[in-house]
Design a protein around this motif. Structure first.
Motif, PDB file in Angstrom:
ATOM      1  N   THR A  33       7.923  66.266 -94.941  1.00  0.00           N
ATOM      2  CA  THR A  33       6.726  65.352 -94.124  1.00  0.00           C
ATOM      3  C   THR A  33       6.428  64.201 -95.027  1.00  0.00           C
ATOM      4  O   THR A  33       6.169  63.316 -94.364  1.00  0.00           O
ATOM      5  N   MET A  34       6.289  64.464 -96.296  1.00  0.00           N
ATOM      6  CA  MET A  34       6.143  63.339 -97.260  1.00  0.00           C
ATOM      7  C   MET A  34       7.170  62.118 -97.143  1.00  0.00           C
ATOM      8  O   MET A  34       6.647  61.040 -96.693  1.00  0.00           O
ATOM      9  N   LYS A  35       8.044  62.617 -96.763  1.00  0.00           N
ATOM     10  CA  LYS A  35       9.327  61.346 -96.817  1.00  0.00           C
ATOM     11  C   LYS A  35       9.118  60.820 -95.480  1.00  0.00           C
ATOM     12  O   LYS A  35       9.327  59.537 -95.207  1.00  0.00           O
ATOM     13  N   ILE A  36       8.717  61.284 -94.559  1.00  0.00           N
ATOM     14  CA  ILE A  36       8.597  60.811 -93.026  1.00  0.00           C
ATOM     15  C   ILE A  36       7.446  59.955 -93.060  1.00  0.00           C
ATOM     16  O   ILE A  36       7.400  58.791 -92.520  1.00  0.00           O
ATOM     17  N   GLN A  37       6.139  60.470 -93.483  1.00  0.00           N
ATOM     18  CA  GLN A  37       4.998  59.680 -93.790  1.00  0.00           C
ATOM     19  C   GLN A  37       5.206  58.404 -94.688  1.00  0.00           C
ATOM     20  O   GLN A  37       4.642  57.452 -94.455  1.00  0.00           O
ATOM     21  N   GLN A  38       5.893  58.352 -95.642  1.00  0.00           N
ATOM     22  CA  GLN A  38       6.418  57.296 -96.603  1.00  0.00           C
ATOM     23  C   GLN A  38       7.036  56.260 -95.818  1.00  0.00           C
ATOM     24  O   GLN A  38       6.821  55.124 -95.944  1.00  0.00           O
ATOM     25  N   LEU A  39       7.945  56.800 -95.090  1.00  0.00           N
ATOM     26  CA  LEU A  39       8.873  56.013 -94.019  1.00  0.00           C
ATOM     27  C   LEU A  39       7.856  55.254 -93.134  1.00  0.00           C
ATOM     28  O   LEU A  39       8.240  54.019 -92.832  1.00  0.00           O
ATOM     29  N   GLU A  40       7.234  55.932 -92.629  1.00  0.00           N
ATOM     30  CA  GLU A  40       6.190  55.493 -91.440  1.00  0.00           C
ATOM     31  C   GLU A  40       5.252  54.333 -92.186  1.00  0.00           C
ATOM     32  O   GLU A  40       4.951  53.344 -91.729  1.00  0.00           O
ATOM     33  N   SER A  41       4.771  54.444 -93.395  1.00  0.00           N
ATOM     34  CA  SER A  41       4.087  53.617 -94.128  1.00  0.00           C
ATOM     35  C   SER A  41       4.563  52.451 -94.370  1.00  0.00           C
ATOM     36  O   SER A  41       4.074  51.228 -94.404  1.00  0.00           O
ATOM     37  N   ASP A  42       6.051  52.515 -94.855  1.00  0.00           N
ATOM     38  CA  ASP A  42       6.856  51.291 -95.223  1.00  0.00           C
ATOM     39  C   ASP A  42       6.987  50.388 -94.225  1.00  0.00           C
ATOM     40  O   ASP A  42       7.159  49.201 -94.104  1.00  0.00           O
ATOM     41  N   LEU A  43       7.445  51.089 -92.924  1.00  0.00           N
ATOM     42  CA  LEU A  43       7.657  50.315 -91.882  1.00  0.00           C
ATOM     43  C   LEU A  43       6.586  50.041 -90.892  1.00  0.00           C
ATOM     44  O   LEU A  43       6.713  49.105 -89.847  1.00  0.00           O
ATOM     45  N   GLN A  44       5.390  50.531 -91.312  1.00  0.00           N
ATOM     46  CA  GLN A  44       3.998  50.438 -90.643  1.00  0.00           C
ATOM     47  C   GLN A  44       3.950  50.594 -89.166  1.00  0.00           C
ATOM     48  O   GLN A  44       3.764  49.866 -88.375  1.00  0.00           O
ATOM     49  N   THR A  45       4.743  51.827 -88.900  1.00  0.00           N
ATOM     50  CA  THR A  45       4.436  52.273 -87.377  1.00  0.00           C
ATOM     51  C   THR A  45       4.623  53.652 -87.517  1.00  0.00           C
ATOM     52  O   THR A  45       5.024  54.359 -88.306  1.00  0.00           O
ATOM     53  N   THR A  46       4.480  54.288 -86.080  1.00  0.00           N
ATOM     54  CA  THR A  46       4.508  55.783 -86.051  1.00  0.00           C
ATOM     55  C   THR A  46       6.081  56.094 -85.322  1.00  0.00           C
ATOM     56  O   THR A  46       6.188  55.589 -84.596  1.00  0.00           O
ATOM     57  N   LEU A  47       6.678  56.864 -86.268  1.00  0.00           N
ATOM     58  CA  LEU A  47       8.075  57.363 -85.770  1.00  0.00           C
ATOM     59  C   LEU A  47       8.133  58.623 -84.734  1.00  0.00           C
ATOM     60  O   LEU A  47       9.071  58.756 -84.108  1.00  0.00           O
ATOM     61  N   PHE A  48       7.051  59.574 -85.188  1.00  0.00           N
ATOM     62  CA  PHE A  48       7.078  60.634 -84.371  1.00  0.00           C
ATOM     63  C   PHE A  48       5.804  61.016 -83.743  1.00  0.00           C
ATOM     64  O   PHE A  48       4.690  60.734 -84.291  1.00  0.00           O
ATOM     65  N   TYR A  49       5.877  61.402 -82.535  1.00  0.00           N
ATOM     66  CA  TYR A  49       4.563  62.366 -82.151  1.00  0.00           C
ATOM     67  C   TYR A  49       4.561  63.809 -82.254  1.00  0.00           C
ATOM     68  O   TYR A  49       5.843  64.567 -82.176  1.00  0.00           O
ATOM     69  N   ARG A  50       4.013  64.334 -83.040  1.00  0.00           N
ATOM     70  CA  ARG A  50       3.656  65.771 -83.471  1.00  0.00           C
ATOM     71  C   ARG A  50       2.859  66.428 -82.466  1.00  0.00           C
ATOM     72  O   ARG A  50       1.977  65.968 -82.138  1.00  0.00           O
ATOM     73  N   HIS A  51       3.849  67.667 -82.221  1.00  0.00           N
ATOM     74  CA  HIS A  51       3.093  68.802 -81.314  1.00  0.00           C
ATOM     75  C   HIS A  51       3.357  70.039 -81.739  1.00  0.00           C
ATOM     76  O   HIS A  51       4.022  70.518 -82.749  1.00  0.00           O
ATOM     77  N   ASN A  52       3.019  71.105 -81.206  1.00  0.00           N
ATOM     78  CA  ASN A  52       2.778  72.467 -81.559  1.00  0.00           C
ATOM     79  C   ASN A  52       4.315  73.081 -81.684  1.00  0.00           C
ATOM     80  O   ASN A  52       4.696  73.923 -82.404  1.00  0.00           O
ATOM     81  N   ARG A  53       5.119  72.502 -80.674  1.00  0.00           N
ATOM     82  CA  ARG A  53       6.644  72.796 -80.567  1.00  0.00           C
ATOM     83  C   ARG A  53       7.523  71.942 -81.520  1.00  0.00           C
ATOM     84  O   ARG A  53       8.835  72.385 -81.699  1.00  0.00           O
ATOM     85  N   GLY A  54       7.125  71.013 -82.035  1.00  0.00           N
ATOM     86  CA  GLY A  54       8.011  70.338 -82.909  1.00  0.00           C
ATOM     87  C   GLY A  54       7.520  68.870 -83.042  1.00  0.00           C
ATOM     88  O   GLY A  54       6.347  68.461 -82.972  1.00  0.00           O
TER      89      GLY A  54
END
Length: 286
Positions: A33-54
């Motif tokens: 989770t931390m790596k994905i958040q860091q990647l999104e911060s570096d690229l200044q964009t949202t990469l995934f939509y999160r939901h209950n199933r994944g």
């Protein structure tokens, strides 16, 4: 952004779940989770939509995934270039239509194996569409398909020209026009087969709807059922030649506009080709 983060991103995208990615990569879920958040911060964009199933990729996430796959493909290509020698070795995965594999490839494959025994040559049969996708997704090195293809990412080389014929049981009367077969069942390969598409195109232009269509996965299945009188099919004459000579089936000519089809060998348009594939292409030209 580094390769490690991109590998984590690629794994989450492939599995559609941070928890599944954590299990596969043997990392703590919080680290993923931390790596994905860091990647999104570096690229200044949202990469995934999160939901209950994944997770599901956003539009920008899908774009990053395509670049990520190109990056890792290029890294693998670089490794192959550095390790490649003048003596072909390693794996070579070739795709082919069932008909081409049955008639045209045994002699070619045998010759290649005699010349380059250290190459692990593998054949995977499938429809033209399956082979095209297999090459684009780096699952195949090259493939024999029905052409022409005209794809911007592929190089195509004409290797054979096949004559297509209608085959029937050996007591079927001569076919003077398409109306002579309008009540017969069509025996064909699964969707994606170029010969089936040619058959259906002919019927469509003649404004005929097939009486019934039965799908098969093998040449032997089609020819055997045609010989038994179950229906008719359209196949290359080279495939049915022995059966015609043996009297088990009868072949009928097609109009010239439908009777000829080219078989192409296709491969990816890249600056570097493995020596094993280069030697295979050279052998096709001999």
């Amino acid at each position: 952004m580094d390769l490690h983060s991109l590998k984590i991103f690629q794994t989450v995208a492939r599995l559609g779940s941070i928890s599944k990615a954590a299990r596969e990569l043997q990392y703590a879920q919080s680290n993923i989770t931390m790596k994905i958040q860091q990647l999104e911060s570096d690229l200044q964009t949202t990469l995934f939509y999160r939901h209950n199933r994944g997770t599901v990729l956003t539009t920008k996430g899908s774009l990053l995934l395509s670049y990520t796959e190109k990056i890792f493909d290029l890294i693998e290509e670089t490794k192959h270039v550095m390790m490649d020698e003048q003596t072909p070795k390693g794996s070579l995965m070739i795709g082919s239509m069932e008909t081409t594999a049955a008639v045209r490839l045994p002699v070619l494959f045998s010759k290649y194996h005699r010349h380059f025994p250290e190459v692990d040559l593998t054949l995977k049969t499938g429809s033209t569409e399956q082979s095209i996708q297999g090459i684009l997704q780096y699952e195949l090195d090259g493939a024999f398909v029905s052409g022409p293809i005209h794809h911007p990412d592929l190089i195509e080389k004409e290797v054979f020209e096949e004559e297509l014929v209608i085959i029937t049981d050996n007591v079927h009367p001569s076919i003077a026009s398409i109306k002579d077969i309008q009540t017969r069942t069509l025996l064909v390969f699964h969707k994606g087969c170029a010969y089936r598409e040619r058959f259906e195109q002919w019927l469509h232009i003649e404004k005929m709807i097939p009486y019934k269509i039965m799908e098969f996965g093998t040449i032997d299945g089609i020819i055997g059922c045609v010989a038994a009188g179950l229906g008719i099919s359209m196949l290359p004459s080279s495939v049915v030649e022995n059966h015609v000579q043996a009297g088990t089936v009868k072949q009928h000519s097609l109009p010239n506009s439908y009777g000829k089809v080219k078989t192409m060998f296709i491969y990816r348009k890249e600056n570097y080709l493995p020596i094993a594939l280069l030697k295979f292409i050279e052998m096709l030209s001999e």
